[in-house]
Design an enzyme around this catalytic site. Structure first.
Site, PDB file in Angstrom:
ATOM      1  N   GLY A  70       0.807  -1.218   0.000  1.00  0.00           N
ATOM      2  CA  GLY A  70       0.000   0.000   0.000  1.00  0.00           C
ATOM      3  C   GLY A  70       0.840   1.268   0.000  1.00  0.00           C
ATOM      4  O   GLY A  70       0.543   2.234  -0.713  1.00  0.00           O
ATOM      5  N   THR A  71       1.884   1.280   0.812  1.00  0.00           N
ATOM      6  CA  THR A  71       2.717   2.488   0.921  1.00  0.00           C
ATOM      7  C   THR A  71       3.347   2.818  -0.427  1.00  0.00           C
ATOM      8  O   THR A  71       3.321   3.971  -0.876  1.00  0.00           O
ATOM      9  CB  THR A  71       3.806   2.285   1.992  1.00  0.00           C
ATOM     10  OG1 THR A  71       3.155   2.016   3.244  1.00  0.00           O
ATOM     11  CG2 THR A  71       4.690   3.506   2.130  1.00  0.00           C
ATOM     12  N   ASN A 151      -8.782   3.507   7.768  1.00  0.00           N
ATOM     13  CA  ASN A 151      -8.230   2.392   8.537  1.00  0.00           C
ATOM     14  C   ASN A 151      -8.587   2.433  10.015  1.00  0.00           C
ATOM     15  O   ASN A 151      -8.665   1.400  10.672  1.00  0.00           O
ATOM     16  CB  ASN A 151      -6.706   2.331   8.371  1.00  0.00           C
ATOM     17  CG  ASN A 151      -6.034   3.685   8.461  1.00  0.00           C
ATOM     18  OD1 ASN A 151      -6.432   4.639   7.802  1.00  0.00           O
ATOM     19  ND2 ASN A 151      -5.026   3.791   9.282  1.00  0.00           N
ATOM     20  N   GLN A 179      -7.967  -0.486   2.731  1.00  0.00           N
ATOM     21  CA  GLN A 179      -8.852  -1.003   3.789  1.00  0.00           C
ATOM     22  C   GLN A 179     -10.241  -1.385   3.284  1.00  0.00           C
ATOM     23  O   GLN A 179     -11.084  -1.805   4.079  1.00  0.00           O
ATOM     24  CB  GLN A 179      -8.981   0.022   4.924  1.00  0.00           C
ATOM     25  CG  GLN A 179      -7.699   0.234   5.702  1.00  0.00           C
ATOM     26  CD  GLN A 179      -7.277  -0.963   6.560  1.00  0.00           C
ATOM     27  OE1 GLN A 179      -8.030  -1.916   6.765  1.00  0.00           O
ATOM     28  NE2 GLN A 179      -6.052  -0.916   7.069  1.00  0.00           N
ATOM     29  N   SER A 199      -3.337  -3.651  -0.979  1.00  0.00           N
ATOM     30  CA  SER A 199      -2.226  -4.320  -0.302  1.00  0.00           C
ATOM     31  C   SER A 199      -2.631  -5.723   0.150  1.00  0.00           C
ATOM     32  O   SER A 199      -3.657  -5.888   0.813  1.00  0.00           O
ATOM     33  CB  SER A 199      -1.809  -3.466   0.905  1.00  0.00           C
ATOM     34  OG  SER A 199      -0.822  -4.125   1.642  1.00  0.00           O
ATOM     35  N   HIS A 201      -1.497  -7.890   2.396  1.00  0.00           N
ATOM     36  CA  HIS A 201      -1.520  -8.380   3.787  1.00  0.00           C
ATOM     37  C   HIS A 201      -2.760  -7.938   4.559  1.00  0.00           C
ATOM     38  O   HIS A 201      -2.994  -8.389   5.675  1.00  0.00           O
ATOM     39  CB  HIS A 201      -0.226  -8.016   4.523  1.00  0.00           C
ATOM     40  CG  HIS A 201      -0.091  -6.590   4.977  1.00  0.00           C
ATOM     41  ND1 HIS A 201      -0.393  -6.202   6.260  1.00  0.00           N
ATOM     42  CD2 HIS A 201       0.345  -5.481   4.336  1.00  0.00           C
ATOM     43  CE1 HIS A 201      -0.126  -4.901   6.386  1.00  0.00           C
ATOM     44  NE2 HIS A 201       0.309  -4.438   5.228  1.00  0.00           N
ATOM     45  N   CYS A 325       1.026   2.371  12.642  1.00  0.00           N
ATOM     46  CA  CYS A 325       2.243   3.166  12.546  1.00  0.00           C
ATOM     47  C   CYS A 325       2.409   4.086  13.738  1.00  0.00           C
ATOM     48  O   CYS A 325       3.504   4.454  14.097  1.00  0.00           O
ATOM     49  CB  CYS A 325       2.218   4.010  11.273  1.00  0.00           C
ATOM     50  SG  CYS A 325       1.773   3.062   9.836  1.00  0.00           S
TER      51      CYS A 325
HETATM   52  C1  LIG Z   1      -5.334   2.986   4.438  1.00  0.00           C
HETATM   53  C2  LIG Z   1      -3.957   2.420   4.354  1.00  0.00           C
HETATM   54  N1  LIG Z   1      -3.135   2.825   3.372  1.00  0.00           N
HETATM   55  C3  LIG Z   1      -1.904   2.340   3.248  1.00  0.00           C
HETATM   56  C4  LIG Z   1      -1.397   1.419   4.130  1.00  0.00           C
HETATM   57  C5  LIG Z   1      -0.015   0.903   3.945  1.00  0.00           C
HETATM   58  O1  LIG Z   1      -0.005  -0.370   3.354  1.00  0.00           O
HETATM   59  P1  LIG Z   1       1.272  -1.319   3.474  1.00  0.00           P
HETATM   60  O2  LIG Z   1       1.309  -1.797   4.890  1.00  0.00           O
HETATM   61  O3  LIG Z   1       1.005  -2.427   2.502  1.00  0.00           O
HETATM   62  O4  LIG Z   1       2.457  -0.503   3.088  1.00  0.00           O
HETATM   63  C6  LIG Z   1      -2.210   0.974   5.189  1.00  0.00           C
HETATM   64  C7  LIG Z   1      -1.683   0.020   6.187  1.00  0.00           C
HETATM   65  O5  LIG Z   1      -1.864   0.186   7.385  1.00  0.00           O
HETATM   66  C8  LIG Z   1      -3.525   1.491   5.293  1.00  0.00           C
HETATM   67  O6  LIG Z   1      -4.348   1.105   6.273  1.00  0.00           O
END
Ligand SMILES: Cc1ncc(COP(=O)(O)O)c(C=O)c1O
Length: 389
Positions: A70-71, A151, A179, A199, A201, A325
């Site tokens: 996701g990031t 999230n 999410q 993402s 996971h 995070c």
């Molecule tokens: C809304 C949202 N965007 C992005 C991410 C980041 O995804 P990844 O953990 O695959 O980098 C998360 C993960 O917590 C998320 O909840």
């Protein structure tokens, strides 16, 4: 037996996914760019995964670019579109104030490099009002990024309406659907977006694998340069085991989505209603509907969320105080703050997010254990407050 109510942070890998990943690590170990048999076998596995991901979100396989999660997908969308549209003079970027850090911090980085940025406020229920976006849009807006489901509170944004407003001003639209994918039906054409992040996971796939869906014809510049992988949109030898795992997780989600949605909603609603009925001084944060069916975010008067999280963990129950995070810090939630909740409620709220392995017995177990824990924490706080300083 420990209870895991933190599926928005991450999910356990499904057994079918683990089997497929193992096979990709051992039998299908070739480099997907190699011309020989081993390479072509790996390439075939990537193609299957691409089709499964595309099917899950209603896109074309050629529109799916695999990333590390996701990031990276969020970074690719924001940086890639910003750079692609820079020569056109569009140097304004818009995002909501309740985005994940992957969007917020990237936006700040672009602001330092000369882009004008606007953060859209949300209302008290955590929703971006379309009129708020309409006011923020300008002739030089390049991209609007608003997440599909949040999230922390699970609320779902009116993406189709927001995307139409952005398009009317010539801007592109990205949604972080990390999410929402596999929790509710996500259809890229119905949402009307240009880019969408997901993402693995978060839906029983492996960590370190994800995708950015890019609508055909969307102007974007590769953020990772090198070889011609992913049609030169994302260089680097593909993470075949991770991508295979993502593909199988997507296939499972496509099959189970309908049934899982209803089951999780029942469990979540039982949990939420049970907490509100048994513990005084509690309230649900954020809009109740539309909301992803697995998430509830509840504030508990007179306690600190971290103390409750630790006390529950000692009882074998895993929950969260918001986004993973920011756990480990006492930072109040930026999401609850943006909703205008009073300071104490931004620090006394916990998120419970359910998933495939959860049962009604687990919900009832939590409902039995939670009230005395909250009572104990409250009486400790009261005693501390009564003590002479
Ligand atoms: C809304 C949202 N965007 C992005 C991410 C980041 O995804 P990844 O953990 O695959 O980098 C998360 C993960 O917590 C998320 O909840």
């Amino acid at each position: 037996m420990r209870i895991y109510f933190d599926h928005n942070a991450t999910t356990p890998v499904a057994p079918e996914v683990a089997d497929a990943v193992l096979q990709a690590l051992t039998s299908d170990f070739g480099n997907a760019s190699s011309v020989h048999h081993f390479g072509q076998r790996a390439k075939a596995r990537l193609d299957e995964a691409r089709s499964e991901v595309a099917a899950l979100i209603g896109g074309e396989p050629s529109e799916v670019v695999f990333t590390s999660g996701g990031t990276e997908s969020d970074n690719f969308a924001l940086r890639g579109v910003a750079e692609a549209l820079e020569p056109t003079g569009r140097k304004h970027l818009v995002a909501s104030a309740i985005e994940h850090e992957a969007v917020l911090v990237t936006l700040r980085a672009l602001a330092r490099r000369g882009w004008r940025t606007t953060l859209l406020p949300v209302d008290a229920t955590g929703i971006v009002k379309p009129e708020t976006l309409a006011e923020a849009l300008a002739d030089d807006t390049a991209l609007v990024s608003v997440m599909h489901a949040n999230n922390e509170i699970g609320t779902i944004q009116p993406i189709a309406e927001l995307a139409a407003l952005a398009h009317a001003r010539g801007a592109l639209f990205h949604t972080d659907a990390v999410q929402s994918v596999a929790k509710i039906l996500v259809a890229v054409r119905e949402l009307g977006v240009d880019l969408l992040s997901l993402s693995a996971h978060k839906f029983n796939g492996p960590k370190g694998a994800g995708a950015l869906w890019i609508k055909r014809g969307t102007r974007i510049i590769a953020h990772m340069t090198g070889g011609k992988h992913e049609r030169t949109r994302r260089a680097g030898t593909e993470n075949v085991p991770g991508i295979v795992g993502l593909g199988v997780a997507a296939k499972l989600a496509s099959k189970k989505l309908q049934a899982d949605q209803g089951r999780l909603r029942e469990l979540r609603d039982r949990l939420e209603a049970g907490v509100l009925a048994r513990v005084a001084g509690t309230a649900v944060n954020g809009q109740l509907e539309p909301r992803v069916p697995n998430t509830t975010n509840i504030s508990f008067d007179g306690i600190e969320a971290e103390s409750l999280l630790i006390a529950l963990d000692l009882e074998g129950i895993a929950v969260s105080t918001g986004s993973a995070c920011s756990s480990g810090t006492l930072e109040p939630s930026h999401v609850l703050r943006a909703m205008g909740l009073p300071a104490h409620r931004t620090q006394n709220s916990i998120r419970m997010s359910l998933g495939a392995g959860n049962t009604i017995e687990q919900v009832d177990d939590v409902l039995a254990k939670l009230p005395p824990i909250v009572e104990k924490l409250r009486s400790l706080t009261r005693r501390r407050e009564l003590q002479p300083r």
